[in-house]
Design an enzyme around this catalytic site. Sequence first.
Site, PDB file in Angstrom:
ATOM      1  CG  ASP A 156      -7.835  81.544  20.897  1.00  0.00           C
ATOM      2  OD1 ASP A 156      -8.266  80.394  20.674  1.00  0.00           O
ATOM      3  OD2 ASP A 156      -7.274  81.863  21.964  1.00  0.00           O
ATOM      4  CG  HIS A 193     -14.576  81.376  23.757  1.00  0.00           C
ATOM      5  ND1 HIS A 193     -15.218  80.185  23.570  1.00  0.00           N
ATOM      6  CD2 HIS A 193     -13.251  81.091  23.693  1.00  0.00           C
ATOM      7  CE1 HIS A 193     -14.325  79.223  23.404  1.00  0.00           C
ATOM      8  NE2 HIS A 193     -13.131  79.750  23.470  1.00  0.00           N
ATOM      9  CD  GLU A 237      -6.037  83.084  28.192  1.00  0.00           C
ATOM     10  OE1 GLU A 237      -6.062  81.955  28.672  1.00  0.00           O
ATOM     11  OE2 GLU A 237      -5.900  83.299  26.978  1.00  0.00           O
ATOM     12  CG  HIS A 290     -14.888  75.999  26.739  1.00  0.00           C
ATOM     13  ND1 HIS A 290     -14.088  76.287  25.671  1.00  0.00           N
ATOM     14  CD2 HIS A 290     -14.342  76.643  27.795  1.00  0.00           C
ATOM     15  CE1 HIS A 290     -13.115  77.071  26.075  1.00  0.00           C
ATOM     16  NE2 HIS A 290     -13.223  77.310  27.352  1.00  0.00           N
ATOM     17  CE  LYS A 318      -3.209  82.567  23.783  1.00  0.00           C
ATOM     18  NZ  LYS A 318      -3.757  81.895  24.958  1.00  0.00           N
TER      19      LYS A 318
HETATM   20  P1  NDP Z   1      -3.519  70.107  18.842  1.00  0.00           P
HETATM   21  O1  NDP Z   1      -2.721  70.542  17.661  1.00  0.00           O
HETATM   22  O2  NDP Z   1      -2.854  69.981  20.165  1.00  0.00           O
HETATM   23  O3  NDP Z   1      -4.172  68.691  18.552  1.00  0.00           O
HETATM   24  C1  NDP Z   1      -4.772  68.369  17.340  1.00  0.00           C
HETATM   25  C2  NDP Z   1      -4.702  66.867  17.182  1.00  0.00           C
HETATM   26  O4  NDP Z   1      -5.279  66.526  15.911  1.00  0.00           O
HETATM   27  C3  NDP Z   1      -3.273  66.334  17.176  1.00  0.00           C
HETATM   28  O5  NDP Z   1      -3.239  65.151  17.936  1.00  0.00           O
HETATM   29  C4  NDP Z   1      -3.034  66.050  15.697  1.00  0.00           C
HETATM   30  O6  NDP Z   1      -2.105  65.008  15.487  1.00  0.00           O
HETATM   31  C5  NDP Z   1      -4.416  65.599  15.272  1.00  0.00           C
HETATM   32  N1  NDP Z   1      -4.563  65.660  13.835  1.00  0.00           N
HETATM   33  C6  NDP Z   1      -4.187  66.654  12.977  1.00  0.00           C
HETATM   34  N2  NDP Z   1      -4.507  66.323  11.710  1.00  0.00           N
HETATM   35  C7  NDP Z   1      -5.085  65.098  11.756  1.00  0.00           C
HETATM   36  C8  NDP Z   1      -5.603  64.220  10.784  1.00  0.00           C
HETATM   37  N3  NDP Z   1      -5.640  64.529   9.463  1.00  0.00           N
HETATM   38  N4  NDP Z   1      -6.105  63.031  11.190  1.00  0.00           N
HETATM   39  C9  NDP Z   1      -6.088  62.694  12.498  1.00  0.00           C
HETATM   40  N5  NDP Z   1      -5.617  63.476  13.465  1.00  0.00           N
HETATM   41  C10 NDP Z   1      -5.115  64.675  13.105  1.00  0.00           C
HETATM   42  O7  NDP Z   1      -4.770  71.082  18.899  1.00  0.00           O
HETATM   43  P2  NDP Z   1      -5.745  71.345  20.150  1.00  0.00           P
HETATM   44  O8  NDP Z   1      -6.021  70.051  20.810  1.00  0.00           O
HETATM   45  O9  NDP Z   1      -5.209  72.454  20.951  1.00  0.00           O
HETATM   46  O10 NDP Z   1      -7.047  71.923  19.440  1.00  0.00           O
HETATM   47  C11 NDP Z   1      -7.967  71.122  18.724  1.00  0.00           C
HETATM   48  C12 NDP Z   1      -9.205  71.945  18.445  1.00  0.00           C
HETATM   49  O11 NDP Z   1      -9.779  72.343  19.670  1.00  0.00           O
HETATM   50  C13 NDP Z   1      -8.936  73.251  17.679  1.00  0.00           C
HETATM   51  O12 NDP Z   1     -10.006  73.503  16.827  1.00  0.00           O
HETATM   52  C14 NDP Z   1      -8.895  74.294  18.779  1.00  0.00           C
HETATM   53  O13 NDP Z   1      -9.269  75.563  18.334  1.00  0.00           O
HETATM   54  C15 NDP Z   1      -9.948  73.742  19.731  1.00  0.00           C
HETATM   55  N6  NDP Z   1      -9.799  74.203  21.099  1.00  0.00           N
HETATM   56  C16 NDP Z   1      -8.651  73.954  21.787  1.00  0.00           C
HETATM   57  C17 NDP Z   1      -8.520  74.394  23.091  1.00  0.00           C
HETATM   58  C18 NDP Z   1      -7.286  74.121  23.868  1.00  0.00           C
HETATM   59  O14 NDP Z   1      -7.170  74.657  24.986  1.00  0.00           O
HETATM   60  N7  NDP Z   1      -6.349  73.309  23.373  1.00  0.00           N
HETATM   61  C19 NDP Z   1      -9.610  75.149  23.763  1.00  0.00           C
HETATM   62  C20 NDP Z   1     -10.773  75.330  22.957  1.00  0.00           C
HETATM   63  C21 NDP Z   1     -10.845  74.865  21.682  1.00  0.00           C
HETATM   64  P3  NDP Z   1      -0.573  65.415  15.091  1.00  0.00           P
HETATM   65  O15 NDP Z   1       0.007  65.999  16.314  1.00  0.00           O
HETATM   66  O16 NDP Z   1       0.025  64.117  14.711  1.00  0.00           O
HETATM   67  O17 NDP Z   1      -0.690  66.385  13.958  1.00  0.00           O
END
Ligand code: NDP
Length: 459
Positions: A216, A221, A197, A159, A320
Amino acid sequence: MTTLLLLGASGDLTSRLLLPAVAQLLQRDPDLDLDLRGAGSDPWDDERWRRAVADAFASAGAADVARRVSGTRYTTADITRVDDLAGLVADVDDELVLYFAVPPAVAASACEALADVTLPDKTILALEKPFGSDEAEARSLNATLARLVPENQVFRVDHFLGRSTLLGVLGVRFANRIVEPLWSADHIESVLIRFDESLALENRARYYDRAGAMVDMLQSHLLQVLAVLAMESPATLGERDLRDAKAAALRATHIWNDDPAHASRRARYTAGRIGERELPSYVDEPGVDPDRETETLAEIVCEVRTARWRGVPFTLRSGKALGEDCTEIVVRFSPVRHIPDGLTGEPSDGGVLRFSLGPDAMWLEMNVNGRDDPFALRRETLSLELGEGGVRAYTEVLGEILERDVTLSVRADSAEECWRIVEPVRAAWRRGDVPLEQYPAGSHGPGQWPTEAPRGEIS
Ligand code: NDP
């Protein structure tokens, strides 16, 4: 109608960044016809999901468009299972976007599983960073993706490439006679790309403790920012020209002197205070395994081995829990060859061009004559405040995905190059060649890290 299926819909990325971006896109385009769906391993029902969508839209000041996705549905699914994946896409016969907002290993397994699922022809796969966990994994994931859909239907999202500042850099660099001819080692002494940050771990240990600042931020980025700064001038900003130019710059990029022990640093925060917030040591944050020795601050120095850039250090740094947010690109020009006798003061450089990566701003620091003594040099800054870009980076990214325009997404070869560039550093860190230093949360990092010469020095 496009079906946008967010996988990992109960996660942080979806609620904090993707859903607000969807809201902004709907606001921007009254004709956008979107079938929004969510899926993930959490046992949510439609009502819980719709609440999450409504909250995210409200947070983006876009509650008015929530009704356009009021019928959105959520499915509990393990997306690494073929049956679950097949069920998710079974009734989609139109354009489908599968957005993997899940941990990278889960995304990779899901892509393997997709080989046994029939996807609509025009399916788009959108993957987040980090893309794999090393060069070999990135290659293997690219091969898996290539078996599923053509390359121009794969979006490796970074992004930062959607940030208005970075796009603004292109204009400044290419459209100004006072900048464009100077953009090389002949006139530029150093480049710093910095993303400090004040935010700390914010309960993201599950992801961050395995990634660290290097993976990260730097590997993804900041190397993309470097590619945009260092690339040769493309003939057009079309997908092929821009991505070819960036890829060539990355292929030429190496760790300074091929000496990772001297061209990299890493550190981890200890307890401290940032404003009103008392922070524990990183190692005492819930979910952190101290034995992983995860760095929360990383710095590498790279060299772009081309005729344009040879000899210019490109320093990439991010961390961080630092004392203040400082997100900027600093282009420092070399001192002029000769200052006429009679002008007093020795400027330490020939001026600095600085871009802030949000809120958008630009500064040109110049050596000028003094007010009181016109023969004494002093430093002044011309500044341009551009404010927050009108469009969030994720709105730009998601908008491009829905328009099927891959220009600002990372191409397969570049994703692999970025791992190749940092691998010597990661290996040196694994061997213990570079000590893991410490800094108190709220400080500017370990005391002996002068990342760049102080601003505007005239002695
Ligand atoms: P989270 O851990 O908050 O969310 C991941 C989600 O995926 C959770 O809802 C988790 O569910 C779900 N999940 C995990 N395993 C499975 C599975 N086998 N089937 C279905 N769902 C699954 O991570 P983020 O949202 O922070 O990050 C997601 C991606 O985005 C990563 O690659 C991260 O690097 C990238 N990213 C994130 C940023 C951010 O600010 N958050 C910024 C830029 C990139 P459950 O909780 O039940 O395990």
